[in-house]
Design an enzyme around this catalytic site. Sequence first.
Site, short mmCIF file in Angstrom:
data_model
loop_
_atom_site.label_atom_id
_atom_site.label_comp_id
_atom_site.label_asym_id
_atom_site.label_seq_id
_atom_site.Cartn_x
_atom_site.Cartn_y
_atom_site.Cartn_z
N HIS A 119 -50.20 18.16 17.62
CA HIS A 119 -51.21 19.22 17.53
C HIS A 119 -50.65 20.46 16.85
CE1 HIS A 119 -49.59 21.61 20.96
NE2 HIS A 119 -49.35 20.45 21.53
N ASP A 174 -51.98 23.70 17.26
CA ASP A 174 -52.20 24.97 17.95
C ASP A 174 -51.11 25.26 18.96
OD1 ASP A 174 -53.21 22.81 19.50
OD2 ASP A 174 -54.40 24.19 20.71
N ASP A 234 -43.40 23.36 21.69
CA ASP A 234 -44.73 22.77 21.88
C ASP A 234 -45.69 23.24 20.80
OD1 ASP A 234 -46.82 21.39 23.00
OD2 ASP A 234 -47.11 22.78 24.66
N GLU A 267 -55.52 21.54 21.14
CA GLU A 267 -54.96 20.74 22.23
C GLU A 267 -54.70 21.57 23.47
OE1 GLU A 267 -51.85 18.85 24.75
OE2 GLU A 267 -51.76 20.78 23.71
N GLU A 268 -54.43 22.87 23.27
CA GLU A 268 -53.99 23.72 24.37
C GLU A 268 -55.15 24.36 25.16
OE1 GLU A 268 -51.13 23.73 25.37
OE2 GLU A 268 -49.66 23.52 23.76
N GLU A 282 -44.76 15.14 21.33
CA GLU A 282 -44.59 16.19 22.33
C GLU A 282 -43.10 16.28 22.70
OE1 GLU A 282 -46.57 18.33 23.74
OE2 GLU A 282 -48.64 17.63 23.50
N HIS A 289 -44.31 27.02 26.36
CA HIS A 289 -45.17 28.12 26.82
C HIS A 289 -44.39 29.29 27.41
CE1 HIS A 289 -48.69 25.02 27.52
NE2 HIS A 289 -48.10 24.90 26.33
#
Length: 369
Positions: A70, A72, A106, A140-141, A169, A343
Amino acid sequence: MTALDLHQDVSLLTAALIDINSVSDAETPIADAVEAALRELDGFEITRDGDSIVARTTAGHGERVILAGHLDTVPLPTTEGSRGTVPSSWDGAPGEGVLHGRGAVDMKGGVAVQLALAAAIGRGELTPARDVTFVFYDHEEVEATKSGLGRLVRNHPALLEGEFAILLEPTNGVVEGGCNGTSRFEVTTHGVAAHSARAWMGENAIHAVAPVLARLAAYQPKTVSVDGLDYRESLNAVLINGGTAGNVIPDRCVVEINYRFAPDKTPDDAERHVRELMDGFEVVRTDAASGARPGLTHPAAASFVAAVGGEPKPKYGWTDVARFSELGVPAVNFGPGDALLAHKDDERVDADAVRACLAALTAWLSPIA
């Protein structure tokens, strides 16, 4: 539009991707850059849907694998001095040591690996014995209804056909099979509002959730073995909301519960379990996503595990391997970086970890001499 140089070292490419701010809902600039870079390569059939891009080789091999990631990220940190932000920064010289920035783990390191592999194929430096589909997707987030991969499933299901999928991932370069499912529930208690000076005239809905919290605190989560991997479950209160003012006895309180369940269960199985635990209370399921079984017995998956080495582990969090599983495509997680740093305000990845991931996938995709 930012131009991506796919010839540079994959760690520098990771930094270039981080430097394109792509918080969810703002992926267009990075999608534009990825699409433009892919269209400079030979040998790919390219489709764009919104801010998702699919690039497929069409050599006519008997097997097709999918590499997905992903574009984003979660929002930028707000703490002053945080290095897990945009633009990126290095400990030491660029391309050496540790790279800091939002998405380093991520999952822009994984996306950089995808692009580097596509570039090697397009330049003729890598001629895989399998056809390869590269999937780059948005949203995705955030909530599942916005998922770019979900949109591709609805709009272009044929583009996602394959025998095996790898989601890049972060896994510290170890294969993580399948994933836990996840579901959310609201448990609501009701009371009678009254002035807090005359509390005996009301019924306190916040006090009424005490048994709910007690049951959750006493709950012992299970570890469930699925196809040889042990998935640890969890069931927790994650949010509580009740009351209207400091001088009013509350007449309503809601506890939000998150249940991470092993992939031997369906969302309906998970709901039954939560309802049994919360018997006597009002329970509403607000969200659910199926888990995914490991699928490591599939020949392509087995060959991949053998090629990259290490002991496969379970994925405790939910990832989009579940979407591929629902399509009948066995899928695993495999990417650079420590998922525990995802994150975080100091999100970072080691340059060597990104290079090692690229080397492992290149070796696996290369035909046997």
